[in-house]
Design an enzyme around this catalytic site. Structure first.
Site, mmCIF file in Angstrom:
data_model
loop_
_atom_site.group_PDB
_atom_site.id
_atom_site.type_symbol
_atom_site.label_atom_id
_atom_site.label_comp_id
_atom_site.label_asym_id
_atom_site.label_seq_id
_atom_site.Cartn_x
_atom_site.Cartn_y
_atom_site.Cartn_z
ATOM 1 N N SER A 124 0.831 -1.202 0.000
ATOM 2 C CA SER A 124 0.000 0.000 0.000
ATOM 3 C C SER A 124 0.864 1.250 0.000
ATOM 4 O O SER A 124 1.980 1.249 0.538
ATOM 5 C CB SER A 124 -0.863 -0.021 1.266
ATOM 6 O OG SER A 124 -1.403 1.248 1.502
ATOM 7 N N TYR A 149 -2.178 -1.022 10.915
ATOM 8 C CA TYR A 149 -2.379 -1.596 9.573
ATOM 9 C C TYR A 149 -1.187 -1.247 8.680
ATOM 10 O O TYR A 149 -0.595 -2.110 8.021
ATOM 11 C CB TYR A 149 -3.684 -1.077 8.948
ATOM 12 C CG TYR A 149 -3.758 -1.317 7.462
ATOM 13 C CD1 TYR A 149 -3.992 -2.591 6.957
ATOM 14 C CD2 TYR A 149 -3.550 -0.275 6.540
ATOM 15 C CE1 TYR A 149 -4.029 -2.827 5.582
ATOM 16 C CE2 TYR A 149 -3.587 -0.503 5.170
ATOM 17 C CZ TYR A 149 -3.824 -1.783 4.694
ATOM 18 O OH TYR A 149 -3.849 -2.004 3.339
ATOM 19 N N LYS A 153 2.025 -3.605 6.763
ATOM 20 C CA LYS A 153 2.501 -3.579 5.364
ATOM 21 C C LYS A 153 4.002 -3.303 5.331
ATOM 22 O O LYS A 153 4.756 -3.913 4.568
ATOM 23 C CB LYS A 153 1.756 -2.506 4.564
ATOM 24 C CG LYS A 153 0.279 -2.781 4.371
ATOM 25 C CD LYS A 153 0.037 -3.978 3.467
ATOM 26 C CE LYS A 153 -1.436 -4.289 3.315
ATOM 27 N NZ LYS A 153 -1.691 -5.653 2.843
#
Ligand code: NAD
Ligand code: UDP
Length: 338
Positions: A124, A149, A153
């Site tokens: 992302s 989150y 990643k």
């Protein structure tokens, strides 16, 4: 060529499955349906007229994943099986670290044991963190993320880089998505968030279909041209095509390569609202509200590398993104639970 899609019943995975099948590749989907529906698999088969090998399993369950990989013998694995709700990750960080990191390690271990060498990862733009200049370029360092989150990643990219350093036969493609929206033009598959949508476009679509009264725009005094945040929205079918290109690239190369998948053209929240209204002839009620914690004012991709190296470019317009979102939502007002 056979591709295993971990989390392939979800929003991006299902669209990628269609793209891969239409290109003549074989698809295996493994999903525990924690944020998706098995109906998506039927729809993929309906759209493409092709068969999908589907397995219900948790990607953290190494024994099961090993058996599935041994039986299906994929040439490449695409890892979509992540939890992705930013706000929930702040409330439940351990759930996010456990799911997102464990799934990555499980897939890598099974691949190592079975000699499968190609891995494509759903990363992302969030890994560019809060301090990099815009537009984001792949040569920039990963910097501090604003939520768990994002950190998952960041950490998964690091894990994959380390795994590739240790195994010179491994080929890893890290795809940094910007803001995927839209749906397959058939309207048979699309984004089906559970509960109240966190993301802008599904929220707008639910206002349009009458499931929500109005959109709250998070902040209107950012230092942007109209005061609302700007993002790089990309049609999910363009994104899906980026996966096809990445899978073919991974087959021909070794080591780690990073690609931004975005258009390079940002739109503000207000521009998106008006684009949706114009494309579909529907008024979207909105109010301005407080800024959302952790939101950056604006960011977008430098998408040159994907064009030069993969021969990939996003070419669907914002009107198509809005039209296809609405085509999906109006034909499936309650998502896959019709
Ligand atoms: P999604 O929730 O629709 O799809 C993820 C799929 O993975 C779901 O089908 C879910 O059931 C499955 N899954 C999750 N954990 C699993 C597990 N332990 N075992 C088996 N299946 C599991 O999300 P999406 O929008 O399709 O996103 C796919 C990937 O792309 C995610 O990793 C996400 O973080 C990443 N990503 C998404 C966006 C976005 O805006 N949608 C942006 C950047 C990155
Ligand atoms: N946004 C908004 N209202 C919503 C959801 C999102 O104003 O109900 C804004 C959000 O502040 C951001 C943009 O829309 O500026 C895109 O948000 P989204 O969550 O879709 O993607 P993000 O870029 O945060 O991953």
């Amino acid at each position: 060529m056979k591709i295993l899609l971990a989390g392939g019943a979800g929003y991006i995975g299902s669209h990628t499955a269609v793209e891969l099948l239409n290109a003549g590749l074989e698809v295996v989907i493994v999903d525990n349906y924690c944020n998706s529906s098995p109906v998506a698999i039927e729809r993929i088969e309906e759209i493409t007229g092709k068969k999908v090998e589907a397995f219900e399993a948790d990607i953290k369950d190494k024994e099961k994943v090993f058996e599935i990989m041994k039986q299906t013998k994929p040439d490449c694995v695409i890892h979509f099986a992540g939890l992705k709700a930013v706000g929930e990750s702040v409330q439940l960080p351990l759930k996010y670290y456990r799911n997102n990191i464990d799934t990555t390690i499980t897939l890598l271990e099974c691949m190592e044991e079975l000699g499968i060498k190609n891995f494509v990862f759903s990363s992302s733009a969030t890994v560019y963190g809060e301090e990099n200049d815009i537009p984001y370029v792949e040569t920039m360092r990963r910097l501090s993320c604003s939520n768990p989150y994002g950190w998952t990643k960041y950490m998964m990219e690091q894990i994959l880089e380390d795994a590739a350093k240790a195994d010179s036969e491994l080929s890893v493609v890290l795809l940094r998505y910007f803001n995927p929206i839209g749906a397959h033009e058939s309207g048979r598959i699309g984004e089906d968030p559970q509960g109240i949508p966190n993301n802008l476009m599904p929220y707008i679509a639910q206002v349009a279909v009458g499931r929500r009264d109005h959109l709250t725009i998070f902040g209107n005094d950012y230092e942007t041209k109209d005061g609302t945040c700007r993002r790089d929205y990309i049609h999910v079918m363009d994104l899906a095509n980026g996966h096809l290109k990445a899978v073919l690239y991974a087959d021909q190369h070794k080591g780690v390569e990073v690609f931004n998948l975005g258009t390079g053209n940002p739109f503000s929240v207000l521009e998106i609202v008006h684009a949706f209204e114009n494309a579909n002839g529907i008024e979207i009620k909105y109010e301005f509200g407080e800024k959302r914690a952790g939101d950056l004012p604006e960011f977008w991709a430098n998408a040159d590398k994907a064009k030069e190296v993969l021969g990939w470019e996003a070419n669907r317009t914002i009107e198509e993104m809005c039209r296809d979102t609405w085509n999906w939502q109006k034909n499936n007002p309650n998502g896959y639970n019709n």
